[in-house]
Design an enzyme around this catalytic site. Structure first.
Site, PDB file in Angstrom:
ATOM      1  CD  GLN A  12      -3.119  -0.748   2.229  1.00 36.23           C
ATOM      2  OE1 GLN A  12      -3.936  -0.175   1.943  1.00 36.23           O
ATOM      3  NE2 GLN A  12      -2.920  -1.547   3.244  1.00 36.23           N
ATOM      4  CB  SER A  93       2.988  -4.530   4.206  1.00 34.83           C
ATOM      5  OG  SER A  93       1.627  -4.528   4.729  1.00 34.83           O
ATOM      6  CG  LEU A  94      -0.839  -5.603  -0.754  1.00 32.24           C
ATOM      7  CD1 LEU A  94      -1.987  -6.744  -0.464  1.00 32.24           C
ATOM      8  CD2 LEU A  94      -1.393  -4.550  -1.383  1.00 32.24           C
ATOM      9  NE  ARG A 118      -2.457  -8.325   4.978  1.00 28.55           N
ATOM     10  CZ  ARG A 118      -2.086  -7.128   4.652  1.00 28.55           C
ATOM     11  NH1 ARG A 118      -2.142  -6.173   3.785  1.00 28.55           N
ATOM     12  NH2 ARG A 118      -0.810  -6.700   5.450  1.00 28.55           N
ATOM     13  CG  HIS A 202       2.075  -3.343   9.431  1.00 23.99           C
ATOM     14  ND1 HIS A 202       2.177  -4.782   9.218  1.00 23.99           N
ATOM     15  CD2 HIS A 202       2.149  -2.861   8.298  1.00 23.99           C
ATOM     16  CE1 HIS A 202       2.038  -4.939   7.940  1.00 23.99           C
ATOM     17  NE2 HIS A 202       2.240  -3.742   7.348  1.00 23.99           N
ATOM     18  CD  GLN A 251       2.384  -8.715   6.386  1.00 28.38           C
ATOM     19  OE1 GLN A 251       1.384  -8.542   6.213  1.00 28.38           O
ATOM     20  NE2 GLN A 251       3.094  -8.886   5.027  1.00 28.38           N
TER      21      GLN A 251
END
Length: 313
Positions: A12, A93-94, A118, A202, A251
């Site tokens: 993102q 991340s993603l 998600r 996060h 994560q």
């Protein structure tokens, strides 16, 4: 000299209106990929990438799916054009979901559904507009952690979310607390920039989303990776059938250890990084982490040609 490739995928914040347009127009494989995803999602994902608008694209339920798809499109085109097998992969991340799909651990259809869920869990975890993220640039991670600890607790929670590179740490939390740390960071001589991300990723604000994702992952078919994939949550290990579900769930509400991820990939022999996906976010971070290691990106035909010339040169 044959290059040892490390492939990385952005997450993102990399989204922009028009991303993926070149490959959607020029590649039948990419059009088929987007068509399959659109059938799963129930809307035209390609049109959202091409036309936005930006404020709609920036909503996490749209950002995550579209960035994932553009990452996958770039991988398909690059794989067809290059004969080299990467030594190792990772995603920010993603982007980690793109890496697992590219490495064969997740099927494309399962990954699309997983990314969509998600994003929805993350959106539902906090009221709209109550959380945000910001990049703090120009001071150490220790200094950022100290500013977060010193933040007025009545403003809400704030904590480091991404340890991206030397001198770049992203914070996440409740908006008043994040804005307070941004102001304190500027007073300390840093640059503070809010990110185009609609949820506080996060952070412990996503504990509820983490529980939901863990439950969903238990039902998911996970295979071994064709090449090692380094997880954000614990860069000292690698994804495997026995670890992937736990690593992906963990994560969500824990910091992304990107600098350590890149350093681990280099320790495994990577001599050139290839970023597959929109923008050059990870390319710029890698240059800050290890300026001596070359980095190329692929997001359209022009950048693909440049990347191949570097790799084959």
């Amino acid at each position: 000299m044959t290059q040892s490739l490390g492939i990385v995928f952005p997450g993102q914040g990399a989204q922009y209106v028009g991303m993926g347009a070149d490959f959607l127009q020029s590649s039948e494989e990419v059009r088929q990929l987007f068509s399959e995803a659109s059938n799963i999602l129930g809307y035209d994902a390609g049109r959202l990438c091409l036309d936005g608008p930006q404020n709609v694209l920036d909503q996490t339920v749209n950002t995550q799916v579209t960035v994932f798809l553009v990452n996958c499109a770039c991988f398909e085109v690059f794989r067809k054009a290059s004969s080299l097998t990467p030594r190792v992969m990772a995603g920010h991340s993603l982007g980690e979901f793109s890496a697992l799909r590219a490495a064969g651990s997740l099927s494309f259809a399962d990954a699309v559904r997983l990314v969509r869920s998600r994003a929805q869990y993350m959106k539902d975890a906090v009221p709209a507009g109550s959380g945000c993220m910001a990049a703090i640039i120009g001071i150490s991670r220790d200094a950022v952690e100290l500013l977060c600890r010193r933040s007025d607790p009545t403003l809400g929670m704030v904590a480091p979310a991404n340890f991206n590179a030397p001198g770049q740490t992203v914070i996440s939390g409740e908006r008043p607390a994040v804005e307070s740390v941004m102001e304190a960071a500027r007073d300390a001589g840093a640059k503070a920039v809010k990110l185009p991300i609609s949820v506080p990723c996060h952070s412990r604000l996503l504990d509820g989303a983490t529980v939901k994702l863990a439950f969903l992952l238990e039902k998911l078919s996970v295979g071994e990776t064709s090449v090692p994939v380094i997880p954000n949550f614990d860069p000292t290990t690698s994804h495997s059938v026995s670890k992937t579900r736990r690593l992906l769930a963990s994560q969500l509400n824990a910091p992304v250890r990107w600098q350590e991820t890149v350093e681990r990939m280099i320790s495994m022999g990577v001599t050139l990084f290839v970023e597959l996906g929109p923008k050059k976010t990870l390319s710029n971070l890698i240059k800050r982490i290890r300026p001596d290691i070359p980095v190329v990106n692929v997001e359209d035909r022009a950048s693909l040609e440049g990347a191949l010339a570097t790799i084959e040169g």
